[in-house]
Design a protein around this motif. Structure first.
Motif, PDB file in Angstrom:
ATOM      1  N   GLU A 177       2.070  -3.421   6.067  1.00 57.42           N
ATOM      2  CA  GLU A 177       2.227  -4.843   5.753  1.00 57.42           C
ATOM      3  C   GLU A 177       3.294  -5.521   6.614  1.00 57.42           C
ATOM      4  O   GLU A 177       3.530  -6.715   6.471  1.00 57.42           O
ATOM      5  CB  GLU A 177       2.561  -5.010   4.265  1.00 57.42           C
ATOM      6  CG  GLU A 177       1.419  -4.624   3.340  1.00 57.42           C
ATOM      7  CD  GLU A 177       1.277  -3.108   3.101  1.00 57.42           C
ATOM      8  OE1 GLU A 177       0.297  -2.720   2.449  1.00 57.42           O
ATOM      9  OE2 GLU A 177       2.139  -2.327   3.557  1.00 57.42           O
ATOM     10  N   LYS A 216       1.600   2.707   2.704  1.00 54.25           N
ATOM     11  CA  LYS A 216       1.164   3.408   3.914  1.00 54.25           C
ATOM     12  C   LYS A 216       1.810   2.777   5.131  1.00 54.25           C
ATOM     13  O   LYS A 216       2.083   1.573   5.160  1.00 54.25           O
ATOM     14  CB  LYS A 216      -0.351   3.363   4.032  1.00 54.25           C
ATOM     15  CG  LYS A 216      -1.015   4.088   2.893  1.00 54.25           C
ATOM     16  CD  LYS A 216      -2.507   4.011   2.962  1.00 54.25           C
ATOM     17  CE  LYS A 216      -3.055   4.592   1.674  1.00 54.25           C
ATOM     18  NZ  LYS A 216      -4.084   5.491   1.810  1.00 54.25           N
ATOM     19  N   GLU A 247       2.736   8.094   3.952  1.00 48.98           N
ATOM     20  CA  GLU A 247       2.497   7.369   2.706  1.00 48.98           C
ATOM     21  C   GLU A 247       3.665   7.613   1.765  1.00 48.98           C
ATOM     22  O   GLU A 247       4.316   8.657   1.813  1.00 48.98           O
ATOM     23  CB  GLU A 247       1.189   7.795   2.063  1.00 48.98           C
ATOM     24  CG  GLU A 247       1.143   9.249   1.650  1.00 48.98           C
ATOM     25  CD  GLU A 247      -0.222   9.685   1.147  1.00 48.98           C
ATOM     26  OE1 GLU A 247      -1.128   8.852   1.035  1.00 48.98           O
ATOM     27  OE2 GLU A 247      -0.365  10.888   0.864  1.00 48.98           O
ATOM     28  N   SER A 275       0.804  -1.232   0.000  1.00 44.40           N
ATOM     29  CA  SER A 275       0.000   0.000   0.000  1.00 44.40           C
ATOM     30  C   SER A 275       0.832   1.276   0.000  1.00 44.40           C
ATOM     31  O   SER A 275       0.365   2.319  -0.440  1.00 44.40           O
ATOM     32  CB  SER A 275      -0.914   0.010   1.224  1.00 44.40           C
ATOM     33  OG  SER A 275      -0.149   0.138   2.419  1.00 44.40           O
TER      34      SER A 275
END
Length: 137
Positions: free
Chosen positions: A95, A63, A118, A61
């Motif tokens: 993750e 993030k 991010e 992602s």
């Protein structure tokens, strides 16, 4: 950039190539074991969990959470002299893996540990795109 000293460049090898290819496409990725599913960074020829050689680069992602940061006031490589001072951060990706990079678009007095961040991407040239992070809250 005539007249400036070049910054050190990452070494692209068979293990890291997938990371740099994904970054050039604007995607952050971590290495994933195809046998046990472990996601890890940096890349390795074998999985640090099960020692499988069956590894691939999986987009994530981009993030995460800001775990730590530092403001560099000294250029340890001459190529960074014009960037002083600059911010380096440690990010815990959603993750799981940790990633060290630069923190962009924020003043030091606005930074707080635990902030959501991010990935953003800075194209250096046709070969390299560097992932960096910005605060997203």
């Amino acid at each position: 950039m005539q007249g400036t000293t070049a910054k050190p460049r990452p070494r692209i090898d068979p293990v890291s190539r997938g990371f740099w290819d994904n970054a050039r496409a604007g995607k952050l990725s971590v290495q994933m074991c195809q046998d046990c599913g472990d996601k890890h960074f940096p890349g390795s020829p074998v999985c640090p969990k099960c020692l499988s050689e069956n590894q691939s680069w999986a987009p994530v992602s981009g993030k995460g959470t800001l775990l730590s940061w530092v403001r560099f006031h000294r250029a340890y490589w001459d190529g960074f002299r014009d960037d002083l001072p600059y911010l380096v951060c440690l990010v815990g990706l959603d993750e799981g893996p940790l990633l060290m990079s630069n923190l962009a678009g924020v003043e030091p007095e606005q930074i707080r540990i635990g902030a959501r961040v991010e990935a953003i991407f800075e194209s250096i040239d046709e070969e390299f795109t560097l992932p960096k992070f910005r605060v997203s809250d």
